[in-house]
Design a protein around this motif. Structure first.
Motif, mmCIF file in Angstrom:
data_model
loop_
_atom_site.group_PDB
_atom_site.id
_atom_site.type_symbol
_atom_site.label_atom_id
_atom_site.label_comp_id
_atom_site.label_asym_id
_atom_site.label_seq_id
_atom_site.Cartn_x
_atom_site.Cartn_y
_atom_site.Cartn_z
ATOM 1 N N UNK A 57 -58.055 20.363 51.732
ATOM 2 C CA UNK A 57 -56.321 19.913 51.048
ATOM 3 C C UNK A 57 -57.684 18.397 50.447
ATOM 4 N N UNK A 58 -57.793 18.762 48.747
ATOM 5 C CA UNK A 58 -57.645 17.824 47.861
ATOM 6 C C UNK A 58 -56.912 17.308 47.251
ATOM 7 N N UNK A 59 -56.105 16.629 47.351
ATOM 8 C CA UNK A 59 -54.227 15.841 46.341
ATOM 9 C C UNK A 59 -55.228 15.067 45.902
ATOM 10 N N UNK A 60 -54.784 14.854 44.164
ATOM 11 C CA UNK A 60 -54.568 13.652 43.336
ATOM 12 C C UNK A 60 -53.601 13.197 42.919
ATOM 13 N N UNK A 61 -53.119 11.674 43.408
ATOM 14 C CA UNK A 61 -51.992 11.956 42.563
ATOM 15 C C UNK A 61 -51.554 10.705 42.013
ATOM 16 N N UNK A 62 -50.519 9.680 41.360
ATOM 17 C CA UNK A 62 -50.756 9.158 39.856
ATOM 18 C C UNK A 62 -50.645 7.437 40.848
ATOM 19 N N UNK A 63 -50.035 7.353 41.717
ATOM 20 C CA UNK A 63 -50.069 6.009 42.923
ATOM 21 C C UNK A 63 -50.019 6.105 44.421
ATOM 22 N N UNK A 64 -49.464 5.416 45.284
ATOM 23 C CA UNK A 64 -49.100 5.474 46.546
ATOM 24 C C UNK A 64 -47.971 5.768 46.370
ATOM 25 N N UNK A 65 -46.938 5.666 45.198
ATOM 26 C CA UNK A 65 -45.609 6.023 45.170
ATOM 27 C C UNK A 65 -45.728 7.591 45.323
#
Length: 92
Positions: A53-61
């Motif tokens: 799984x490769x996941x990308x998020x705007x921030x830790x929240x």
């Protein structure tokens, strides 16, 4: 600051079809999250039971929100019996 998660998943050989069914739903629901920039599932070329799984998020929240979501908690519960070994999860 953007965050990336890479999760290496090993599935029991007889359970890959069940895993893929659950994963397809998980990818769609995760990509619909407001803080998710990208959520992809990749399969090892030479090994049908190894996934990433490769996941990308705007921030830790956004990761915290994802990890607390009903679809994530259900996914983890449902795939745990299908795994061949403990996942390897890295956060960058």
């Amino acid at each position: 600051m953007e965050k990336v998660i890479i999760a290496q998943i090993s599935v029991q050989a007889t359970k890959t079809e069940a895993f893929l069914k659950l994963a397809k739903t998980m990818v769609a629901q995760s990509n619909a999250e407001a803080g998710c920039l990208q959520y992809r599932l990749l399969n090892e070329v030479d090994n049908e039971t190894e996934f990433l799984f490769h996941e990308k998020y705007v921030n830790a929240e956004a990761i915290e929100i994802h990890n607390a979501s009903e679809h994530f908690l259900d996914f983890v519960k449902n795939i745990t019996p299908l795994l061949a070994k403990e996942p390897i999860i890295e956060v960058f």
